[in-house]
Design an enzyme around this catalytic site. Sequence first.
Site, short mmCIF file in Angstrom:
data_model
loop_
_atom_site.label_atom_id
_atom_site.label_comp_id
_atom_site.label_asym_id
_atom_site.label_seq_id
_atom_site.Cartn_x
_atom_site.Cartn_y
_atom_site.Cartn_z
CG ASP A 77 -2.59 8.56 -1.84
OD1 ASP A 77 -2.36 7.36 -2.09
OD2 ASP A 77 -1.80 9.28 -1.20
CG ASP A 80 0.26 5.29 -2.12
OD1 ASP A 80 -0.87 5.39 -2.62
OD2 ASP A 80 0.65 6.03 -1.19
CE1 TYR A 229 -2.52 12.36 2.08
CE2 TYR A 229 -2.40 9.96 2.06
CZ TYR A 229 -2.24 11.18 1.42
OH TYR A 229 -1.81 11.21 0.12
CD GLU A 474 4.14 9.78 -3.59
OE1 GLU A 474 3.40 8.78 -3.53
OE2 GLU A 474 4.84 10.16 -2.64
#
Length: 622
Positions: A77, A80, A229, A474
């Site tokens: 995603d 990571d 999430y 990120e």
Amino acid sequence: MEKLMRLISMVPLLLTLCFPLAFAGHDYNQALSKSLLFFEAQRSGYLPRNQRVSWRANSGLNDGKASGVDLVGGYYDAGDNVKFGLPMAFTVTMMSWSIIEYGKQMAANGELGHAMEAVRWGTDYLIKAHPEPYVLYGEVGDGNTDHYCWQRPEDMTTDRHAYKIDPSNPGSDLAGETAAAMAAASIVFRRSNPAYSTELLHHAYQLFEFADKYRGKYDSSITVAQKYYRSVSGYNDELLWAASWLYQASNNEYYLNYLGTNGDSMGGTGWAMTEFGWDVKYAGVQTLVAKFLMQGKAGLHAPVFERYHQKAEHFMCSLIGKGSRNVQKTPGGLIFRQRWNNMQFVTSASFLATVYSDYLTSSRGTLRCAAGNVAPSQLLSFAKSQVDYLLGDNPRATSYMVGYGNNFPRQVHHRGSSIVSIKVHPEFVACRQGYATWYSRKASDPNVLTGAVVGGPDAYDNFADERDNFEQTEPATYNNAPLLGILARLGGGHDGYNQLLPVAIPAPKPVAAEPKVKLTPTPAASSNPISIQQKVTTSWSDKGRTYYRYSTVVTNKSSKTLKDLKLSISKLYGPIWGLTKSGNSYVFPTHLNLLPAGKSIEFVYIHAASPADVSVSSYNLA
């Protein structure tokens, strides 16, 4: 925010007369090309032979194995190495929507093929993740163990447990979003690959039924996702979102009636939104239903659909500062919702503004705001201002797309990018070693994560390019997915076609009546000791579907004996003869252990689709 241009007085008139041609200033086509490269950097599984991000290699090859299911593939995603189902499905939905609206512009730019490949990399995985009608795998790996380590995906030693939802542990939001992704993608492939399109729509039907019949929040079943999430909005928005996409994909009145019957009770007509993203889908639903209303499809549901429409316009008015409650913006003019990955809201909201502008233009309508009526062009200008800010027209003169412009983030919070490529430094990087050696380095990433859109600046346009500043540095797939459509629109302009007419996505390459001989060419490099050639030997029709028999010839071009050959075959949807399946690979048939120099073997397969992707995984020459 936007560059101040010293222009002669005639230019505003010329811009007005030329609108809606392509915009000048930034190279939106180049930005689109780079954005698509980012998805290749996020790939998990066996990488294809046409992989352009060369510093990546295969990873996650045992995903799902412990659960008895093949979950190899899909996307990581963000920075990571976890595969989170909800944001991945939303990414696929938004990539598909981008192609549905602006596939013509992508084709003109030569990027439609890459965009469709990006969608298919996601949908191939989502098909695997849905092995039974009421079973859906929603996560592989978990954030807690993953975040404890800083490793390349090729090296990861973290837990790869697979988490699923089922009737006893439901997840209507996850199943609903995945249904939306499958339905939207089925539209993308309707012309170029009808068999695959039908397969996707079949999965979408099943997933919607699962989501609607067994209701519950997915993070109550997959609790490891809560920290990363969490589904704050619940699942009603995803049920309406999935119904919207299923109606678009199937034209089945059941889903239109679902939107009309449940619009009030599920919040579709009630929630006045100022955000849109992987969690909260209401603004997207309202935009699509407003489109159905403009198309004259509301029928008896017109009063309900008008309420959806009003909420869609509330969202659009809030973006341009003309509503009763407007979105917050930085001094430089960027939408600002939160410090952590704010750019996701910028790209998703700008996409809705872009498509809604074109819907209004096609219906010859205007935007009705509290401050008065607004021309559709103002919405498109707003979206352009946000993209221009992202690409460098901001107080810091920083591009928040890696690799675009001269001043972009160099210390991205991304494991694969920040650690030297396994192809350059094959020695294993251990779990905590990565933090000590690579994460803490105050130097540029050894691998440029081209096209990645990072989290972006804070509420005051400030930004710190530091690897440990994960809130700002990120990237995420769902930052890029809606941006594809906006960049295609800005780069390709608009030729005046009606955006409300049925979608007809062009093929990425010229389409013949049936596949031609040598659909999969021999690798160009003459030094390659193994060649692969495919051709169609026959075709026939049965019950409205055209089936093709493919002959594939593998030749040992070397002067040595070929042994231990392993082939990777993906996008195969029918039976195969002449090879033996071994794990995730195909090997010589049982009667053949080696292939002498200059000799060939042939295998055949049958399916109702374009040729499968066949590549060499490994071999030995003796």
